[in-house]
Scaffold this active site. Structure first.
Site, PDB file in Angstrom:
ATOM      1  N   CYS A   1      55.118  86.658  30.109  1.00  9.00           N
ATOM      2  CA  CYS A   1      54.821  85.877  31.313  1.00  9.00           C
ATOM      3  C   CYS A   1      56.027  85.787  32.242  1.00  9.00           C
ATOM      4  CB  CYS A   1      54.374  84.484  30.903  1.00  9.00           C
ATOM      5  SG  CYS A   1      55.538  83.701  29.779  1.00  9.00           S
TER       6      CYS A   1
ATOM      7  N   GLU B   1      50.583  76.422  30.359  1.00 15.38           N
ATOM      8  CA  GLU B   1      51.669  77.410  30.483  1.00 15.38           C
ATOM      9  C   GLU B   1      50.990  78.719  30.851  1.00 15.38           C
ATOM     10  OE1 GLU B   1      54.821  76.849  30.317  1.00 15.38           O
ATOM     11  OE2 GLU B   1      54.913  74.882  29.384  1.00 15.38           O
TER      12      GLU B   1
ATOM     13  N   LYS C   1      43.873  77.301  18.038  1.00 21.63           N
ATOM     14  CA  LYS C   1      42.944  78.399  18.282  1.00 21.63           C
ATOM     15  C   LYS C   1      43.802  79.576  18.734  1.00 21.63           C
ATOM     16  CE  LYS C   1      40.797  80.743  20.893  1.00 21.63           C
ATOM     17  NZ  LYS C   1      40.987  82.201  20.842  1.00 21.63           N
TER      18      LYS C   1
ATOM     19  N   GLU D   1      50.107  90.244  37.892  1.00 21.33           N
ATOM     20  CA  GLU D   1      50.820  90.573  36.655  1.00 21.33           C
ATOM     21  C   GLU D   1      50.392  91.962  36.195  1.00 21.33           C
ATOM     22  OE1 GLU D   1      49.621  87.087  34.163  1.00 21.33           O
ATOM     23  OE2 GLU D   1      51.736  87.044  33.665  1.00 21.33           O
TER      24      GLU D   1
END
Ligand code: NAP
Length: 486
Positions: free
Chosen positions: A293, A259, A184, A390
Site C-alpha cells: 500500500c 487502513e 477474517k 494503484e
C-alpha cells in the site's frame, strides 16, 4: 512446499478453522482451494466458513472477554511475549507458508515474520502503559477521574499482501487492551493466519480470545457488522471495499478503523544523494513485487538529475532476481494471481500508448505462475492510469519536475494520502516539503519508514485510524469519566 523440511504447525491434508479453541470444519461442508502463485499448483483446500462459524466465533470471543479483560495488563503482556517467542521459534515455517500461499519472496517473508512479531513486543509493553487521568475539579467536594477500558469484542479483516503483520498490528493492541476477537483473513492467505492460531494455542491463550474464520467473505463480514456483540472492526484492504464497510457500520455506529490503498509520490530533488534515492526507490517500489500500500507509485525526479538517477535505478532493477518465491535467492516473486498480472499489463500498455518509454522489463513472464518483469518506465505523464491508480506490481514510472512548488502540487494531487517519500540533502527543504505533503507517513531519505513504534495510517481516501505506536491501542479502549461527589 520444499523450503522447510518438516511442517509441524498445519496438516495440509486437513486444514481447519479456529473457533473457541477448537479446530473446526465448516457447517456448510464446503471448501475453497488455494493456489500457489509461483507454480499455479493447488496448495490445499480450506473449509469455507460462513455465518455459522462467524457467529460461533463472535460468541466465543464474547465469553472469553469476561475473563481476558479481567487479567492484569502484566498477565496479558506475558501471553503476548510468549506468542512473540513462538513466532520466532517457527519463523522458517511461517515464512514458507506465507511465501507459498501468496508468493512473497522467502527472505522477505522471513522479514515479515519478524515485523509481525515486533507488534506483539511493542503492545506487550504498551499494555503496561494504559494510563488514566485525574482532573482537577472546580469544587472542593468532587474528584474527577478518567479510566480506560477495553471496547469488547473486535473483528479484524486483513489483506493478503501482509498476511501476518496486518493481523498482529491489530491483534497486538487489541489483546493488550483486554479485547478478544475474530480475524477474517484474505482468501489468498488464510494459512498464515491459521498457522498463527496454532501458536496462539501453544502459548496457552485461553479459548475464544482469538478466533480465525476464513471462507465466504460476504457472509462472514455481514455477521461481523450485524452482530451487536462486535464493537469495533479494523479493516486493512482496498479503498473500494473500505467505503462499503463505512455504510455497513452505520446502523450500529460500530467503531471502524480503515487502513486503505495508497498512491505514493516518491520525489528526488536535484540536491539528493542519488545512489541513496535509487536504493530507496528500489526498496519502496519492488518490495513484495510492488504489492504494498505504501509502494512508490509515482517517481518525480528533478529534470537536472533525471538521466543520472534513471541510469542508477535501471541498473539496480536489472540485477533483481525473479523466481519461485520459495527460493531463498529470489528477490521478486510472482504477483498474487492472474488478475494482478492483467492489471499491471493494462497499466503498462496504457502508459506506452500514451507515450511512455519502457527502459527495462515491460512484460509478463512464462506460462505458469503469475510473474511480471521488474520494469522501469520513462516519459510518464499525468494522464496515464499508472499515475492515478494503484498498480500493485513491479513497475516504476518516472516523470520529471522543475520546481519544489510544482512537485508538491503534483504529489498532493491524488485522492489518496497514505505514504510519500522525498530525497534531499537540504534540511530546510526537507522540513518544508515534509510538512506540505498531505500523507500520513513520510519517508524522508527513507524508503522503508514503517515500524511498530510509530503510527501508521492514511489521510483522505487512504482511510482513518492509526496502527502502531502508542496511538495504535487507542481505538481498542473506551475512555470512561467518573465523577465522584464526596
Ligand atoms: P481487498 O480486496 O479490499 O480485501 C481485503 C480484505 O477484505 C480481505 O480479507 C477480503 O476478503 C475482504 N473483503 C473483500 N471484499 C469484502 C467485502 N465486500 N466486505 C467485507 N470484506 C471484504 O484488498 P486486498 O486486495 O486483499 O489488499 C490489497 C489492498 O489493501 C490494496 O488496496 C492495498 O493498498 C491495501 N492495503 C492497505 C494497507 C494499509 O495499511 N493502509 C496495508 C496493506 C494493504 P477476500 O480475500 O476473501 O476477498
Amino acid at each position: 512446499m520444499e523450503k522447510v523440511k518438516e511442517f509441524t504447525l498445519l496438516d495440509f491434508e486437513d486444514v481447519r478453522l479456529f473457533v473457541n479453541g477448537e479446530w473446526v470444519t465448516a457447517a456448510s461442508n464446503s471448501y475453497f482451494t488455494l493456489t500457489n502463485p509461483s507454480t499455479g499448483e493447488v496448495v490445499t483446500k480450506i473449509p469455507r466458513g460462513g455465518k455459522v462459524e462467524a457467529k460461533d466465533a463472535i460468541e466465543a470471543a464474547s465469553q472469553a472477554f469476561q475473563s481476558w479483560s479481567k487479567l492484569s495488563a502484566y498477565e496479558r503482556a506475558e501471553y503476548l511475549l510468549k506468542l512473540r517467542d513462538l513466532m520466532f521459534e517457527h519463523e522458517e515455517e511461517l515464512a514458507a507458508i506465507m511465501s507459498t500461499e501468496m508468493g512473497k519472496a522467502f527472505t522477505e517473508a522471513r522479514g515479515e515474520v519478524k515485523y509481525a512479531a515486533s507488534f506483539l513486543t511493542w503492545y506487550a509493553e504498551e499494555a503496561r502503559r494504559i494510563y488514566g487521568e485525574t482532573i482537577p475539579a472546580s469544587v472542593p467536594n468532587k474528584r474527577l477521574t478518567v479510566i480506560k477500558q477495553p471496547v469488547g469484542v473486535i473483528a479484524a479483516i486483513t489483506p493478503w499482501n501482509f498476511p501476518l503483520a496486518m493481523m498482529t498490528r491489530k491483534l497486538g493492541p487489541a489483546l493488550a487492551a483486554g479485547c478478544t476477537g475474530v480475524v477474517k483473513p484474505a482468501s489468498q492467505s488464510p494459512l498464515s493466519a491459521l498457522a498463527f492460531a496454532k501458536l496462539v494455542e501453544k502459548a496457552g491463550i485461553p479459548n475464544g480470545v482469538v478466533n480465525i474464520v476464513a471462507g465466504a467473505t460476504r457472509e462472514i463480514s455481514d455477521e461481523i457488522f450485524e452482530n451487536p456483540i462486535v464493537k469495533k472492526i479494523s479493516f486493512t484492504g482496498s479503498t473500494e471495499v473500505g467505503k462499503t464497510l463505512v455504510e455497513k457500520s452505520a446502523p450500529q455506529l460500530k467503531k471502524l478503523a480503515l487502513e486503505l490503498g495508497g498512491h505514493a509520490p516518491f520525489i528526488v530533488f536535484e540536491d539528493a544523494d542519488l545512489e541513496k534515492a535509487a536504493e530507496g526507490a528500489l526498496a519502496s517500489k519492488f518490495r513484495n513485487a510492488g504489492q504494498t500500500c505504501v509502494c512508490a507509485n509515482r517517481i518525480y525526479v528533478h529534470e537536472n538529475v533525471r538521466e543520472e538517477f534513471t541510469n542508477i535505478l535501471v541498473d539496480k532493477v536489472k540485477s533483481l532476481k525473479v523466481g519461485n518465491s520459495i527460493d531463498e535467492t529470489t528477490q521478486i516473486g510472482p504477483l498474487v494471481n492472474k488478475e494482478g498480472v492483467k492489471k499491471v499489463e493494462e497499466h503498462v500498455s496504457d502508459a506506452v500508448a500514451k507515450g511512455a518509454v519502457v527502459l527495462h522489463g515491460g512484460k509478463a513472464l512464462g506460462e505458469e505462475g503469475c510473474f511480471y518483469e521488474p520494469t522501469v518506465l520513462g516519459n510518464v505523464t499525468k494522464d496515464m492510469l499508472i499515475m492515478n491508480e494503484e498498480t500493485f506490481g513491479p513497475v516504476a514510472p518516472i516523470t520529471t519536475f522543475h520546481s519544489e512548488e510544482e512537485v508538491i502540487k503534483e504529489a498532493n494531487d491524488t485522492i489518496y494520502g497514505l505514504a510519500a517519500y522525498l530525497y534531499t540533502s537540504n534540511i530546510s527543504r526537507a522540513v518544508r516539503v515534509s510538512e506540505s505533503l498531505n500523507f500520513g507517513v513520510i519517508g524522508l531519505n527513507d524508503g522503508l519508514p514503517g515500524t511498530a513504534q510509530a503510527p501508521f495510517g492514511g489521510m483522505n481516501q487512504s482511510g482513518y485510524g492509526r496502527e502502531g505506536g502508542h496511538q495504535g491501542i487507542r481505538d481498542y479502549l473506551e475512555e470512561k469519566f467518573i465523577s465522584l461527589s464526596l
